[in-house]
Write a protein that holds these residues in place. Structure first.
Motif, PDB file in Angstrom:
ATOM      1  N   VAL A   1      -2.743  -1.257   2.933  1.00 47.53           N
ATOM      2  CA  VAL A   1      -1.384  -1.130   3.473  1.00 47.53           C
ATOM      3  C   VAL A   1      -1.351  -0.015   4.517  1.00 47.53           C
ATOM      4  O   VAL A   1      -0.832  -0.181   5.625  1.00 47.53           O
ATOM      5  N   ALA A   2      -1.957   1.118   4.168  1.00 40.82           N
ATOM      6  CA  ALA A   2      -1.926   2.293   5.054  1.00 40.82           C
ATOM      7  C   ALA A   2      -2.580   1.984   6.397  1.00 40.82           C
ATOM      8  O   ALA A   2      -2.149   2.475   7.436  1.00 40.82           O
TER       9      ALA A   2
ATOM     10  N   GLY B   1       2.276  -8.202   3.829  1.00 40.44           N
ATOM     11  CA  GLY B   1       3.360  -8.016   2.852  1.00 40.44           C
ATOM     12  C   GLY B   1       3.001  -8.667   1.538  1.00 40.44           C
ATOM     13  O   GLY B   1       2.001  -9.383   1.445  1.00 40.44           O
ATOM     14  N   LEU B   2       3.815  -8.415   0.528  1.00 36.33           N
ATOM     15  CA  LEU B   2       3.599  -9.043  -0.772  1.00 36.33           C
ATOM     16  C   LEU B   2       4.211 -10.435  -0.737  1.00 36.33           C
ATOM     17  O   LEU B   2       5.270 -10.624  -0.143  1.00 36.33           O
TER      18      LEU B   2
ATOM     19  N   ASN C   1       1.607   7.449  11.174  1.00 35.31           N
ATOM     20  CA  ASN C   1       1.105   6.086  11.413  1.00 35.31           C
ATOM     21  C   ASN C   1       0.959   5.327  10.100  1.00 35.31           C
ATOM     22  O   ASN C   1       1.250   4.128  10.017  1.00 35.31           O
ATOM     23  N   LYS C   2       0.517   6.043   9.079  1.00 37.93           N
ATOM     24  CA  LYS C   2       0.372   5.449   7.749  1.00 37.93           C
ATOM     25  C   LYS C   2       1.765   5.066   7.217  1.00 37.93           C
ATOM     26  O   LYS C   2       1.968   3.959   6.699  1.00 37.93           O
TER      27      LYS C   2
ATOM     28  N   LYS D   1       6.538  -1.090   7.238  1.00 40.39           N
ATOM     29  CA  LYS D   1       6.436  -2.493   7.675  1.00 40.39           C
ATOM     30  C   LYS D   1       6.058  -3.389   6.508  1.00 40.39           C
ATOM     31  O   LYS D   1       6.509  -4.537   6.411  1.00 40.39           O
ATOM     32  N   PHE D   2       5.212  -2.866   5.633  1.00 42.22           N
ATOM     33  CA  PHE D   2       4.815  -3.624   4.433  1.00 42.22           C
ATOM     34  C   PHE D   2       6.048  -3.931   3.571  1.00 42.22           C
ATOM     35  O   PHE D   2       6.210  -5.053   3.078  1.00 42.22           O
ATOM     36  N   ILE D   3       6.919  -2.941   3.413  1.00 42.56           N
ATOM     37  CA  ILE D   3       8.152  -3.165   2.644  1.00 42.56           C
ATOM     38  C   ILE D   3       9.010  -4.221   3.358  1.00 42.56           C
ATOM     39  O   ILE D   3       9.489  -5.181   2.754  1.00 42.56           O
TER      40      ILE D   3
END
Ligand SMILES: Nc1ncnc2c1ncn2[C@@H]1O[C@H](COP(=O)(O)OP(=O)(O)OP(=O)(O)O)[C@@H](O)[C@H]1O
Ligand SMILES: [Mg+2]
Length: 348
Positions: free
Chosen positions: A17-18, A24-25, A334-335, A341-343
């Motif tokens: 993710v980082a 995404g999930l 950046n992480k 964005k993943f959320i």
């Protein structure tokens, strides 16, 4: 797998993710979310603000009487005379008041960071501090009505926010809604639960936040809770889409990249256990689908708040003085952008 090895799998996933390697999930997707937990200062507003920047065609509603989110969208919010979320709700509680119309304002008209985005917000109001009393009075009045109209009147009250959000969404052509809440359940948070399909629950890495998560789940499920005591006719109950663990920190030992610090590891294990025990209240049956890790924002968070600027628009090396302290954005931003964005990709 043990709880510990399941948690290790979460940290493994977090490496990816980082680095922005997972989009995404694979969760079920909904249109309307409430961001809530029954505790203050854990990151509800920061998360709502940042997700509202990543979303398109979204309506964002501030139901917290502190109005922090409204301020981020409009630094002149306190003196603004625009229609508020309280104005939309009052006619449902005070008989005879006329219904308000069109409260949503384009965010880009008051926050230039949002230019080019077709996103709207409905501002808060400090009158929301007294909404719990007005709502309790209206509900107890409704309960004195005999016959089948009683439930109709109750439905009208419990779905007041939903009715208004649906109307504003259709007027603004918004396809998504995100509701920020106060740390208290009574009043607007209660209405926000009935206005949303699913909840996003920030939990900070400390014991009180774990207790609040338990309290939130009890409020959602226990028959005697304030939420369940008076229900709408269809029994609507939102599920929890995700718990976002905020303020996470990592080991600083050389070579230990992406190894959580002791506190982060301990509280994530505790959160996973709470989720496992209550999995029927989540949108899938795998606890690891519902834990998302968000690093401590550190200086980036202070700068983002001071400038009302989404983290997505900050870059390593940006610097300014906040409250007389020199604050800078370091590489970890950046992480954090990838984590946000993943959320985003896991909810819409
Ligand atoms: N990972 C993180 N997620 C969210 N906020 C973070 C994180 N790391 C640091 N912060 C900082 O923590 C603070 C969280 O405050 P925020 O206003 O978002 O909380 P809140 O839950 O909305 O509080 P309240 O209940 O008072 O409305 C902000 O200053 C933010 O910059
Ligand atoms: Mg807040």
């Amino acid at each position: 797998m043990t709880n510990e090895s399941n948690v290790s799998a979460l940290f493994e996933r977090q490496f990816e993710v980082a680095d922005g390697n997972i989009s995404g999930l694979g969760l079920p997707k909904f249109n309307r979310y409430t961001i809530c937990n029954l505790r203050g200062g854990i990151g509800k507003t920061s998360l709502t603000f940042n997700l509202s920047y990543l979303a398109d065609d979204a309506l964002i509603i501030d139901t917290c009487p502190q109005g922090n989110l409204s301020y981020f969208f409009d630094n002149n919010y306190v003196s603004s005379t625009s229609v508020t979320v309280n104005d939309l709700l009052m006619p449902y509680f005070v008989p005879g008041l006329g219904f308000a119309t069109r409260a949503a304002k384009k965010i880009s008209s008051t926050n230039a960071c949002f230019s080019g985005k077709n996103n709207y917000f409905i501002q808060s109001d400090n009158q929301l501090y007294v909404l719990p009393t007005q709502m309790a009075n209206a509900l107890s009045q409704a309960r004195t009505i005999t016959g089948s109209t009683q439930q109709t009147v109750i439905d009208n009250i419990l779905y007041s926010l939903k009715t208004e959000i649906d109307r504003e969404m259709s007027e603004t052509k918004a396809t998504k809604a995100l509701i920020d809440t106060s740390p208290f359940f009574s009043g607007a948070t209660h209405l926000a639960w009935h206005a949303s399909d699913a909840l996003i629950v920030p939990v900070r890495t400390d014991q009180q936040s774990i207790n609040s998560l338990r309290l939130l789940i009890d409020t959602l499920t226990k028959p005697s809770s304030e939420f369940r005591k008076i229900m709408p006719s269809n029994g609507h109950t939102p599920k929890i889409q995700m718990v976002v663990i905020t303020h996470c920190g990592w080991s600083t030992v050389a070579g230990a990249r992406n190894k959580p610090n002791q506190q982060t590891k301990m509280y994530i294990e505790a959160v996973r256990e709470v989720i496992r025990q209550n999995i029927s209240n989540f949108t899938t049956d795998d606890p690891n689908n519902h834990i998302v890790i968000l690093d401590d924002f550190l200086g980036s968070g202070r700068m983002s708040s001071a400038k009302s600027k989404p983290l997505e628009l900050l870059n390593p090396g940006d610097a300014m003085t906040v409250n007389r302290v020199r604050t800078s954005v370091n590489l970890s931003v950046n992480k954090i952008k990838n984590e946000l964005k993943f959320i985003h990709n896991s909810i819409w």
